[in-house]
Design a protein around this motif. Sequence first.
Motif, PDB file in Angstrom:
ATOM      1  N   ASP A  26       0.887  -1.064   0.057  1.00 51.12           N
ATOM      2  CA  ASP A  26       0.066   0.123  -0.102  1.00 51.12           C
ATOM      3  C   ASP A  26       0.950   1.211  -0.004  1.00 51.12           C
ATOM      4  N   ARG A  27       2.118   1.172   0.653  1.00 47.21           N
ATOM      5  CA  ARG A  27       2.852   2.207   0.966  1.00 47.21           C
ATOM      6  C   ARG A  27       3.531   2.585  -0.502  1.00 47.21           C
ATOM      7  N   ALA A  28       4.012   1.567  -1.317  1.00 46.70           N
ATOM      8  CA  ALA A  28       4.470   1.689  -2.553  1.00 46.70           C
ATOM      9  C   ALA A  28       3.894   2.067  -3.412  1.00 46.70           C
ATOM     10  N   ALA A  29       2.373   1.754  -3.421  1.00 41.15           N
ATOM     11  CA  ALA A  29       1.206   2.261  -4.593  1.00 41.15           C
ATOM     12  C   ALA A  29       1.008   3.692  -4.021  1.00 41.15           C
ATOM     13  N   SER A  30       0.942   4.071  -2.917  1.00 42.80           N
ATOM     14  CA  SER A  30       1.026   5.742  -2.514  1.00 42.80           C
ATOM     15  C   SER A  30       2.005   6.355  -2.836  1.00 42.80           C
ATOM     16  N   GLU A  31       3.288   5.864  -2.864  1.00 50.05           N
ATOM     17  CA  GLU A  31       4.203   6.481  -3.174  1.00 50.05           C
ATOM     18  C   GLU A  31       4.421   6.774  -4.848  1.00 50.05           C
ATOM     19  N   ASN A  32       3.903   5.809  -5.596  1.00 50.51           N
ATOM     20  CA  ASN A  32       4.156   5.873  -6.796  1.00 50.51           C
ATOM     21  C   ASN A  32       2.590   5.690  -7.635  1.00 50.51           C
ATOM     22  N   PRO A  33       1.790   6.832  -7.405  1.00 49.91           N
ATOM     23  CA  PRO A  33       0.719   6.814  -8.018  1.00 49.91           C
ATOM     24  C   PRO A  33       0.856   6.639  -9.590  1.00 49.91           C
ATOM     25  N   ARG A  34      -0.429   6.354 -10.265  1.00 49.83           N
ATOM     26  CA  ARG A  34      -0.477   6.122 -11.605  1.00 49.83           C
ATOM     27  C   ARG A  34      -0.252   7.759 -12.270  1.00 49.83           C
ATOM     28  N   LYS A  35       0.478   7.791 -13.362  1.00 50.74           N
ATOM     29  CA  LYS A  35       0.704   9.023 -13.890  1.00 50.74           C
ATOM     30  C   LYS A  35      -0.436   9.195 -15.151  1.00 50.74           C
ATOM     31  N   LYS A  36      -0.858  10.326 -15.022  1.00 52.97           N
ATOM     32  CA  LYS A  36      -1.966  10.429 -16.142  1.00 52.97           C
ATOM     33  C   LYS A  36      -1.486  10.581 -17.602  1.00 52.97           C
ATOM     34  N   ILE A  37      -2.145  10.084 -18.587  1.00 51.04           N
ATOM     35  CA  ILE A  37      -1.658  10.088 -19.946  1.00 51.04           C
ATOM     36  C   ILE A  37      -2.447  10.732 -20.393  1.00 51.04           C
ATOM     37  N   VAL A  38      -1.765  11.772 -21.277  1.00 53.63           N
ATOM     38  CA  VAL A  38      -2.513  12.879 -22.052  1.00 53.63           C
ATOM     39  C   VAL A  38      -2.380  12.675 -23.657  1.00 53.63           C
ATOM     40  N   LEU A  39      -3.165  12.232 -24.517  1.00 52.99           N
ATOM     41  CA  LEU A  39      -3.318  12.174 -25.794  1.00 52.99           C
ATOM     42  C   LEU A  39      -3.440  13.265 -26.589  1.00 52.99           C
ATOM     43  N   LYS A  40      -2.819  13.510 -27.531  1.00 59.49           N
ATOM     44  CA  LYS A  40      -2.923  14.654 -28.524  1.00 59.49           C
ATOM     45  C   LYS A  40      -3.481  14.291 -29.853  1.00 59.49           C
ATOM     46  N   ILE A  41      -4.622  14.562 -30.090  1.00 64.40           N
ATOM     47  CA  ILE A  41      -5.219  14.063 -31.500  1.00 64.40           C
ATOM     48  C   ILE A  41      -5.526  15.274 -32.184  1.00 64.40           C
TER      49      ILE A  41
END
Length: 264
Positions: A26-41
């Motif tokens: 849980d600690r690892a997950a909180s320390e490494n949250p998912r990074k938002k991906i931004v698509l350019k179309i």
Amino acid sequence: MKVRYLLIFTLITLLLASCGNESGADRAASENPRKKIVLKIAQNSSVNHPYQSGLEKFKEVIEKETDGDVEVNIFPNGQLGNEEQEILGVKLGVIDATIISSGSLAPFVSNIEIFNLPYLFRDQEHFYRVLDGPIGVWMGKIIEARINCIFLGYSSFGTRNAWNSKKPVRIPDDFKGMKIRVTDSPILLSTFNAFGAQATNMDWNELYSALQQGVLDGGECDVVDLFVEKFYEVTKYVSFTNHFIGTAVFIFSKKKYDRYPPYV
């Protein structure tokens, strides 16, 4: 008795170890949250064009299915360049995706010129039956290999007709001497030259001003573009030549796709 205490001690030890591992995860997950991906179309037409409506639906589905991990930004009106530049952007991994016409794709994928032959398709039903079948699949694989992209599918940008500011066109000879803008397809350029016109290619977003200034006499497009781009303001005569059902291709950059994390 000793055996029983030993078993209890072992069980407690395992439980504590398990709890310790869970808290660490849980600690690892909180320390490494998912990074938002931004698509350019990118798309080269106005916000009122069906391209935009399709991409807005794409945005809605992608953002919902990824629970917000992916954000889709749409750039209409050629904000990221003309269609040729958008194709290069996808190929080089500068932008994520684009919808482009078969005419603009032809200099990169000559095979797609087969879809640019005039009067090739009888109607829209015939068009989609061919493109959704083996021929369309075959072409999609060629597009992927030439552009280094992921082929997402076809659509139509309508049945194209010719229009101009000089006179009605009832027979091919009526085109003689007129400067007509056509899409960047050698086949379509040759077709209008054979009609007697002076066929030329010009950036789509510069066409209105060229007509307004008298640099060109006319062009060819579907009825939707005629209204959306307001070409009716700078032309007088529309001839329902129905010479071409336009093929649009939706492609995604393989370079960009390969960089994204597995959770996308």
